[in-house]
Design an enzyme around this catalytic site. Structure first.
Site, short mmCIF file in Angstrom:
data_model
loop_
_atom_site.label_atom_id
_atom_site.label_comp_id
_atom_site.label_asym_id
_atom_site.label_seq_id
_atom_site.Cartn_x
_atom_site.Cartn_y
_atom_site.Cartn_z
N CYS A 144 0.82 -1.21 0.00
CA CYS A 144 0.00 0.00 0.00
C CYS A 144 0.86 1.26 0.00
O CYS A 144 0.39 2.32 -0.37
CB CYS A 144 -0.92 0.01 1.22
SG CYS A 144 -1.55 -1.62 1.57
N1 PMP Z 1 -4.04 -4.32 7.85
C1 PMP Z 1 -2.86 -4.90 7.59
C2 PMP Z 1 -1.97 -5.29 8.73
C3 PMP Z 1 -2.48 -5.15 6.26
O1 PMP Z 1 -1.29 -5.73 6.00
C4 PMP Z 1 -3.35 -4.76 5.20
C5 PMP Z 1 -2.94 -4.98 3.76
N2 PMP Z 1 -2.97 -6.33 3.40
C6 PMP Z 1 -4.59 -4.17 5.53
C7 PMP Z 1 -4.89 -3.96 6.86
C8 PMP Z 1 -5.56 -3.71 4.46
O2 PMP Z 1 -6.04 -4.78 3.74
P1 PMP Z 1 -7.01 -4.55 2.48
O3 PMP Z 1 -6.23 -3.68 1.53
O4 PMP Z 1 -7.22 -5.93 1.96
O5 PMP Z 1 -8.24 -3.90 2.95
#
Ligand code: PMP
Length: 396
Positions: free
Chosen positions: A329
């Site tokens: 991200c």
């Molecule tokens: N929390 C953590 C610890 C993450 O590593 C992630 C990304 N995989 C997320 C939240 C957000 O996940 P998503 O993009 O699938 O909503």
């Protein structure tokens, strides 16, 4: 050594869907397309399927009842619902929230948003391994603290937090504990009752389920307000027609994880340790990020001095290996990772980090291959890096 095939070691960014999960989902796309809310017979099968998936997920985390599981569109939504939902519903009790400085953006940003709405937010420091300071937590908890939100484990550095100890401290002050278990679910056992967790974020894809599905566990009695208003699905806490095929897949993934987690995590831990040891021994000036033992089984996060993580990733990619420089991200920004900076690394140290996250398909042969190619990659990049000290040039 030849490249067996493209090697994928970026499982925190995305996991392949398990074929058993896909199989379970298909009939809910082809045949059982009814709305689970419908009274007629087309609603029956989807309704039953939702129920079964809820039970499987509740069993995975030892939740007291299936109704404690609320389905969402993923970890980001679950984190937003937990944090904003608890804050808005409990503002009459207090307006103080505590989180840590190494949380995912889907926790940090809702907290920052709430700051603009009159809440106070404390960001706890971590030690050099990424472990949250319990002394700071104890010190910062005040009578008006309503929520503490911390992660079970960090996907970028692998460090697992002492959740039970955190929970004991939080509950002494009558605040709620929300735990983001996105990086940990399916890899290590989570027991919300033993750990004393009030709200828990779960993600389907992190357990080889489909993307775009997640859940929030909410302990009975926790006061929370929805953030989505509409038709009143999910006990009014998450309106919107449920993603039935996705949820069925999520349930199947949870069932498989419960059965296979122990053996698979032992296998992954052995591969992880071999990879970490192999890299640290074969590349001079290389260091482990995160905790050496309180660590996710899939996570080998290593930093190499004097070079950029991105240049290592490009070289690895050319050699058939997919890894990452940190959280997917934040991979688009040039800023060093906030997680690594919070562990006390300098900019240039954080920049040289490479994150390998292992998965079900990875083999020992692949780990050996990565260890075998890394010294040459690093040597070549260091030879052209302005950061390499001249006196070290000949032997790094
Ligand atoms: N929390 C953590 C610890 C993450 O590593 C992630 C990304 N995989 C997320 C939240 C957000 O996940 P998503 O993009 O699938 O909503």
């Amino acid at each position: 050594m030849s490249v067996p095939r493209k090697i994928y070691m970026d499982h925190t960014a995305g996991k392949p869907i398990d074929s058993r999960v896909l199989e379970a989902m298909l009939s809910y796309m082809k045949f059982f397309y009814g709305n689970p809310f419908s009274i007629h017979s087309f609603g029956e099968e989807p309704r039953k399927a939702l129920d079964e998936a809820r039970i499987k997920i509740a069993e995975l985390i030892n939740a007291e009842r299936k109704e404690s599981i609320i389905f969402t569109s993923g970890a980001t939504e679950s984190n937003n619902l937990a944090i904003k939902g608890v804050a808005n519903r409990n503002a009459d009790r207090g307006k103080h929230i505590i989180t840590s400085s190494i949380e995912h953006m889907s926790v940090l940003n809702p907290c920052k948003f709430l700051k603009t709405k009159g809440f106070n937010v404390t960001f706890l420091p971590v030690d050099s391994y990424g472990v949250i300071s319990l002394e700071s937590l104890e010190r910062e908890l005040k009578d008006d603290t309503i929520l503490v939100s911390v992660q079970y484990a960090n996907g970028e550095i692998g460090t697992i937090q002492p959740i039970k100890e955190i929970s004991e401290i939080v509950h002494r002050k009558n605040a709620y504990l929300h735990v983001d278990a996105t990086a940990a679910n399916g890899l290590i056992p989570i027991d919300v009752r033993k750990d004393g967790i009030d709200l828990l974020t779960l993600s389907s894809n992190d357990m080889y389920g489909p993307k775009g599905v997640g859940a929030l566990y909410i302990r009975e009695g926790v006061r929370i307000e929805p953030i989505l208003h509409g038709g009143g699905q999910e006990r009014g806490l998450r309106s919107g027609t449920e993603n039935v095929p996705g949820i069925v897949g999520f349930g199947k993934a949870a069932e498989i994880a419960k059965k296979e987690m122990r053996e698979e995590s032992e296998r992954l831990s052995r591969l992880r340790d071999k990879l970490i040891r192999g890299l640290l021994e074969s590349v001079p000036y290389s260091f482990l990020n995160g905790h050496p033992t309180m660590r996710l089984p899939d996570n080998a996060a290593v930093r190499f001095s004097f070079i950029e993580g991105e240049s290592i990733l490009l070289s690895l990619d050319m050699m058939g290996v997919a890894a990452s420089s940190g959280s997917a991200c934040t991979a688009k920004t040039l800023e060093p990772s906030h997680v690594l900076m919070a562990t006390g690394l300098k900019h240039e140290e954080a920049h040289g980090s490479v994150l390998f996250t292992l998965g079900r398909q990875n083999t020992e042969e692949e780990v050996d291959y990565v260890i075998s190619i890394m010294p040459d990659i690093v040597k070549r990049l260091r030879a052209i890096s302005p950061l390499t000290p001249k006196e070290l040039m000949s032997n790094v």
